[in-house]
Design an enzyme around this catalytic site. Sequence first.
Site, short mmCIF file in Angstrom:
data_model
loop_
_atom_site.label_atom_id
_atom_site.label_comp_id
_atom_site.label_asym_id
_atom_site.label_seq_id
_atom_site.Cartn_x
_atom_site.Cartn_y
_atom_site.Cartn_z
N THR A 276 2.03 5.41 -4.01
CA THR A 276 3.21 4.97 -3.33
C THR A 276 2.93 4.06 -2.42
OG1 THR A 276 4.07 7.27 -3.65
CG2 THR A 276 5.05 6.08 -1.83
N GLY A 277 3.78 3.18 -2.20
CA GLY A 277 3.76 2.17 -0.98
C GLY A 277 3.93 0.61 -1.79
N SER A 278 3.85 -0.23 -1.03
CA SER A 278 4.09 -1.73 -1.60
C SER A 278 2.53 -2.06 -2.37
CB SER A 278 4.05 -2.71 -0.22
OG SER A 278 2.92 -2.91 0.54
N ASP B 230 -3.66 3.09 4.38
CA ASP B 230 -3.21 2.62 5.56
C ASP B 230 -4.34 2.03 6.55
OD1 ASP B 230 -0.25 2.86 5.61
OD2 ASP B 230 -0.97 5.08 5.52
N GLY C 261 1.57 6.31 5.75
CA GLY C 261 2.58 5.67 6.40
C GLY C 261 3.91 5.46 5.54
N GLU D 35 0.65 12.59 -2.67
CA GLU D 35 -0.36 11.85 -3.03
C GLU D 35 -1.85 12.54 -2.84
OE1 GLU D 35 1.18 7.27 -1.29
OE2 GLU D 35 0.16 8.86 0.07
N LYS E 116 -7.04 -3.49 5.70
CA LYS E 116 -6.88 -2.06 5.80
C LYS E 116 -8.34 -1.55 6.34
CE LYS E 116 -2.50 -1.90 4.81
NZ LYS E 116 -2.01 -1.17 3.53
#
Length: 235
Positions: free
Chosen positions: A35-37, A94, A106, A113, A131
């Site tokens: 998950t995330g960009s 992150d 984040g 996850e 990161k």
Amino acid sequence: MNPLQIREVGLDAKEVAARRAVAEVRDGMIIGLGTGSTAAHAIRILGERIQAEGIRIQGVPTSARSKEQAEQLGIPLVDFAQVERVDMTIDGADEVDPNLHLIKGGGGALVQEKIVASATRDLLIICDPSKVKAQLGAFPLPIAIIPFGWQATLRKLRSFGYPLHLRTDSAGDPYRTDDRLYIVDMQCGEIPDPPALEQRIKSIIGVAEVGLFTGLTRRVIVGNSDGSTQILERP
Ligand code: 5RP
């Protein structure tokens, strides 16, 4: 001037890392979808590979957002409850330290996850160079807590001596994860011993999960805007 160089400079480093990771996906695998960009790039590129090459995989999403994206792309999904082991999970982070310990959450998806990561044979983390840190802790550490009695849980977390912040949504209400949990962000500053802190926080009643992922990551792929990648492996 080399025209190849001109084309490559300025690439999205997260997408570069995602492309390198998705290249490792093989026919028949069960793939955890992070998950995330950065993970969203991986899901999109995986969808492209399925379309172009017809590879047969099954995805295990780690959030409602990733599930929705995968469904829109026609990626076949399997319920996590139906699988005993995930072959590979591709997810962002992150912060990453030299031992491949991570701060995650984040984006608020740390619980699912971490459950999927812990059932994964090959946890592949993808990120851009920002990161990668010598030590974890500059990024506020997300801690998922059970809403019932959250004030009491917060008091116990205060005993660590770090500034805390209950995450809120755009309406100013407590932010809710997909599992309807609250998130507290703990500003540690530096975390000299991530596994020890993970265990201390997890021992607090009312804490559902903490965004420290220690000893789970097999490799980290760091993408660069010139198109190159570095692979970090556990020492
Ligand atoms: C979501 C996460 C993300 O992997 C993390 O926040 C990194 O996000 P991004 O890829 O957008 O930088 O842990 O819970």
